[in-house]
Design an enzyme around this catalytic site. Structure first.
Site, PDB file in Angstrom:
ATOM      1  N   SER A   1       0.838  -1.207   0.000  1.00 22.94           N
ATOM      2  CA  SER A   1       0.000   0.000   0.000  1.00 22.94           C
ATOM      3  C   SER A   1       0.868   1.250   0.000  1.00 22.94           C
ATOM      4  CB  SER A   1      -0.905   0.021   1.235  1.00 22.94           C
ATOM      5  OG  SER A   1      -1.714  -1.119   1.289  1.00 22.94           O
TER       6      SER A   1
ATOM      7  N   ARG B   1       0.583   7.738   6.090  1.00 24.79           N
ATOM      8  CA  ARG B   1      -0.279   6.886   6.908  1.00 24.79           C
ATOM      9  C   ARG B   1      -1.729   7.406   6.923  1.00 24.79           C
ATOM     10  NH1 ARG B   1       0.772   2.376   9.993  1.00 24.79           N
ATOM     11  NH2 ARG B   1       2.883   2.438   9.179  1.00 24.79           N
TER      12      ARG B   1
ATOM     13  N   HIS C   1      -3.098   6.183   3.709  1.00 24.10           N
ATOM     14  CA  HIS C   1      -3.320   4.739   3.861  1.00 24.10           C
ATOM     15  C   HIS C   1      -4.640   4.459   4.583  1.00 24.10           C
ATOM     16  CE1 HIS C   1      -2.421   0.828   6.042  1.00 24.10           C
ATOM     17  NE2 HIS C   1      -2.318   0.484   4.778  1.00 24.10           N
TER      18      HIS C   1
END
Lengths: 215, 215
Positions: free
Chosen positions: B21, B44, B47
């Site tokens: 990812s 993040r 994500h």
């Protein structure tokens, strides 16, 4: 004089904020393909994400709203994939119908079994959950692997959930897992694309429990 | 033969999914204004949301990363505004430095005081939190009212948090509260616009605790 004294209410109340937010969503969404009851879910998903694109990407099985509302009213178990989803669900509205909310992913036997089989806890948690939550609502906001395993178990006739809310977010397997869910002829709520997540999964479930409270 | 037997691992492991990812995010984000360490947080957040627009909307005070990492390493308290944020935070990485995570919004005395003053629990929870979490990290993912109150308390010199992560989502006051935060000269992480929420707040904090673990 200091207007920011400790005793002055500083903002409007949460209910007023929510009402105003919903008005803004109604004004901005424009034309959409959803039924009145589906739109209750869409509206709350947009409220939780401030993302109209995400709201518009929702896909409903024709029986989804009815089945979800009935499962809640019948006190069926709610199975979130992760603790974060559980933490956001309005618990009193589930419990007043006799239902409960149960996350399996951190159960010691789930963790052990996942280690033994060299697979994910999310997968094993679904295998355990289907045995204890027949007819319940599965609310998957995080783990595509949990959703894929649940789909497999449904296809193989191992379980028949009352409703599957499948809204995992992510770059690997999330969109694909939701495509697979949308192929099933069982009550589901899902969406198209990578977006999703714990907060929108919670929003969808809370919208259903609010519908369940209405006559 | 059935390839979907119970003993066949069905997916790659979580770490592999995360790595893949992150590679996809690196490929798709293109040019961006963030430092290497800020980008760890941005990555993040993307994500957790699959939303590049949201990731790109992040705004960092120049000291934010350093201050956040130091607060975690020094075992300072983490104060999420709601249980959902608490549930998503990687607890072992906070506790290994001696820190803890404490939500105040459901404390009986907070609920009583909010009722007495006819204001929100979010506001009163911040008033209580600043007394018990000096130098800590405030992680506001849900309630603009909490963030606005925290900003007021900072401006009036009542508290000096180690870091404020202010990422509430919503249509009323959310964007405005984040604009106010971005005017302060204290360590903050926030974003521009309506988007935000519990999952991205968790993502930002977990990115910092991962940085804190690195030498």
């Amino acid at each position: 004089m200091d207007f920011h004294t400790e005793f002055k209410p500083l903002t409007v109340q949460p209910q007023m904020i929510e009402g105003k937010s919903f008005e803004m969503i109604d004004e901005e969404i424009g034309e959409h393909p959803f039924t009145v009851e589906q739109y209750r879910v869409v509206q709350r998903v947009i409220h939780a994400s401030a993302d109209f694109e995400l709201g518009r990407s929702l896909v409903f099985h024709p029986d989804a709203i009815h089945a979800g509302v009935q499962a809640i009213r019948n006190g069926k178990r709610i199975v979130p994939d992760v603790q974060m989803v559980q933490a956001g669900i309005s618990k009193p509205r589930i419990e007043k119908f006799g239902g409960d909310i149960r996350v399996y992913i951190s159960d010691p036997d789930v963790m052990e079994e996942a280690k033994r089989l060299d697979t994910t806890r999310a997968i094993i948690s679904m295998r355990k959950a289907i045995k204890e939550a027949e007819g319940g609502i599965f609310a998957i906001g995080n783990a595509p692997t949990a959703l894929l395993e649940l789909i497999r178990l449904i296809k193989e006739g191992e379980t028949k959930p009352g409703l599957v809310i499948g809204l995992p977010v992510g770059f690997v397997s999330a969109a694909e897992s939701k495509e697979e869910l949308a192929k099933l002829d069982i009550p589901f709520i899902t969406n198209v694309g990578r977006k999703g997540g714990s907060t929108v999964t919670v929003a969808a479930l809370n919208a259903l429990s609010l519908l369940a409270e209405q006559v």
